[in-house]
Design an enzyme around this catalytic site. Structure first.
Site, mmCIF file in Angstrom:
data_model
loop_
_atom_site.group_PDB
_atom_site.id
_atom_site.type_symbol
_atom_site.label_atom_id
_atom_site.label_comp_id
_atom_site.label_asym_id
_atom_site.label_seq_id
_atom_site.Cartn_x
_atom_site.Cartn_y
_atom_site.Cartn_z
ATOM 1 N N GLY A 76 0.794 -1.223 0.000
ATOM 2 C CA GLY A 76 0.000 0.000 0.000
ATOM 3 C C GLY A 76 0.821 1.264 0.000
ATOM 4 O O GLY A 76 1.890 1.351 -0.603
ATOM 5 N N SER A 77 0.311 2.248 0.700
ATOM 6 C CA SER A 77 0.800 3.615 0.644
ATOM 7 C C SER A 77 2.237 3.755 1.144
ATOM 8 O O SER A 77 2.703 2.994 1.994
ATOM 9 C CB SER A 77 -0.114 4.478 1.503
ATOM 10 O OG SER A 77 0.513 5.654 1.895
ATOM 11 N N SER A 78 2.892 4.815 0.644
ATOM 12 C CA SER A 78 4.239 5.141 1.109
ATOM 13 C C SER A 78 4.213 5.758 2.497
ATOM 14 O O SER A 78 5.252 6.040 3.065
ATOM 15 C CB SER A 78 4.896 6.102 0.132
ATOM 16 O OG SER A 78 4.110 7.271 0.011
#
Lengths: 426, 137
Positions: B63-65
């Site tokens: 998923g997201s950084s």
């Protein structure tokens, strides 16, 4: 890690304690990756201004220098932050003062962010305030090493632009902004840029909805690896690839994909796999498409929709124009709100082109800088939302505890006008 | 019976505690609540489960950084796991472990997610890259 002389000097404090702390973080991070060296970069996309309770506390204790030291350099010291060494931009952040009264969001955070913008602006940070820096002038060239975070921007930079970046984080981009360095690992190395999964599309992928579902399928299939997509696909527009990549980076961790004949590092299927044999293809057909649609709609139960969200990742100007056309002469249901998220620079164009006026006349809003997920903010009392974004359908139920519907722009506008979700896979 | 796994250091240090094993990758941003130290992704096998003070064993990060920033926040708020063991190295997982500052190992000679069970007692000697697993009796 092997450090060059200039890197050793930075680590030893020749350029001050903040740069030394930045280099220390890069060395710890590089060793965690089992990486041998750093590479030079001159383009950083990170996050500094976004408010959070932890940041508010640090700013109260020691100002923005302290907040940057702890959060962006992972240092325990209170270091004086110098100017950015290389061009650096701020990605999406919290809502600004022009969203007050629309998006429930604390005044304290709006003020904190205003303060952050003036601090970081003075240090040389470009406040682009969008998850899509590539839509507003930050376009690295092919082959350029950069240090970006924001998973949807990373996958776009690697795949569509042919730039080279890993999916960086808050601390690594902070350290990169003061040193112009990042671990030369993963996507920075040519041998790691070839595809390793082949997806054969056997159902027409023509529009935004289908690109999102195909991306969601690809991410779920390959997780962190590199899909190559061929088959029954039309030439995508920017927004389609923006949606595809964001979806693939939500269901999985895709940072790089190839579409032979379309993306720059894959003139052919064979070229996409480089020296390796082309693997057996996995089919994406009508059944897989239906499964993705059902998965993305599995967090919707009530068809009474309170809130419509468009523009994740931040809308292109064409997407705003399309939404305006779909809303022209119509009026939102009294119990439904519609927000469209855009980069501030494109909002200026939307204002000037009259799109904002059409959207607002219908009762919708065009909001810049942020999104409900980043600011943890939706219209008061929202229980059910609908979106055309696979990424928001994936994340927002967890972040805000609300139900989600996923469909086309037209389905979403229809729900905004009627207050009822009637989307279906056509 | 004690099982010994060998791998490499991600973040040095020695720690021991109870294992919490996730067979699915974990999201940081949108996947955990750093204030509570819990997994909040609704379709996740560990939905609602708290990892604070546990040795978190997982296949990798997705998923997201925002992954590393969210795990760094667990350290700042006192809800961090005690140590981490993961299978697949990504920048998210590696940087996340670095800024969480807990002993962490990877590249083990057996897949930790397969051989370690939730509730097992685990000792991580991240300096030497060694993991000792004692099955819950």
């Amino acid at each position: 890690m092997r450090l060059t002389d200039d890197e050793k000097a930075m680590l030893d404090g020749a350029e001050g304690p903040a740069v030394a702390a930045a280099m220390d973080l890069l060395v710890r991070y590089g060793e965690a990756l089992d990486c041998e060296q750093l590479c030079d970069i001159r383009n950083v996309a990170g996050t500094m201004t976004q408010p959070s309770p932890a940041k508010a506390k640090l700013v109260a204790e020691g100002g923005w220098d302290k907040a940057f030291s702890v959060i962006n350099l992972d240092s325990d010291d209170d270091l004086e932050i110098p100017d950015m060494r290389v061009p650096t931009c701020q990605l999406q952040q919290g809502f600004g003062s022009d969203s007050a009264g629309i998006a429930p969001y604390s005044k304290q955070f709006i003020d904190l962010q205003d303060d952050a913008e003036s601090f970081y602006g003075r240090k040389g940070v470009n406040i682009l305030a969008t998850c899509t820096p590539y839509q507003v002038g930050n376009l690295p060239v092919r082959g350029e090493h950069v240090a970006w975070m924001e998973s949807s921007a990373v996958v776009y930079a690697n795949s569509v632009l042919g730039a080279r970046t890993n999916c960086e984080g808050t601390a690594s981009t902070g350290a990169a902004s003061l040193t112009g360095k990042i671990p030369c690992w993963g996507n920075h190395l040519p041998e790691n840029r070839y595809g390793n999964h082949l997806i054969d599309v056997r159902v027409p992928v023509r529009d935004f909805l289908d690109w999102g579902m195909l991306g969601y399928f690809a991410g779920d299939l390959v997780q962190e690896e590199r899909p190559v997509v061929t088959g029954d696909i039309a030439i995508p527009e920017l927004a389609d690839l923006k949606h595809f990549g964001a979806a693939a980076a939500s269901s999985g961790g895709v940072e790089l994909y190839h579409i032979p004949g379309i993306t720059p590092e894959a003139p052919t299927v064979e070229a996409a796999f480089g020296p390796r044999p082309v693997p057996e293809a996995v089919t994406y057909g009508p059944r897989e498409r239906r499964r993705m649609y059902e998965t993305l709609n599995s967090q919707g139960h009530s068809t009474e929709v309170d809130f419509i969200l468009l523009g994740c990742p931040h809308a292109s100007i064409e997407q705003v124009c399309r939404a305006a056309k779909a809303l022209e002469g119509r009026r939102l249901n009294s119990s439904t709100q519609l927000w469209i998220m855009v980069p501030r620079a494109l909002k200026a164009i939307a204002d000037r082109s009259g799109y904002t006026e059409i959207i607002e006349r219908a009762g919708g809003r065009l909001l810049a800088d942020s999104c409900p997920a980043m600011s943890r903010s939706a219209p008061e009392g929202t229980k059910v939302f609908a979106t055309d974004s696979a990424k928001q359908a994936h994340y927002l139920p967890a972040i805000l505890g609300i139900e989600a519907w996923f469909g086309t722009l037209e389905d979403c506008i229809e729900a905004a006008v009627t207050g009822r979700w009637a989307g279906d896979l056509r | 019976m004690t099982l010994v796994l060998r791998g490499r250091t991600v973040v040095p240090g020695v720690v021991e505690g109870e294992a919490l094993v996730s067979h699915e990758t974990i999201s940081g941003w949108g996947g955990i609540d750093p204030a509570k130290g819990t997994i909040i992704e609704r379709r996740h096998e560990l939905y609602g489960v708290c990892f604070t003070g546990k040795i978190l064993v997982f296949p990798g990060a997705k998923g997201s950084s925002g992954w590393s920033g969210f795990f760094q926040t667990t350290r700042l708020l006192g809800t961090a796991p005690l140590g981490m063991i993961y299978t697949v190295t990504t920048t998210k997982a590696a940087l996340g472990a670095v800024v969480t500052r807990v002993p962490t190992v990877t590249d083990l000679d057996q897949d930790p997610v397969e051989v370690i069970k939730t509730g097992d007692w685990v000792r991580i000697d991240a300096d030497g890259g060694v993991v000792e697993v004692k099955e819950r009796s």
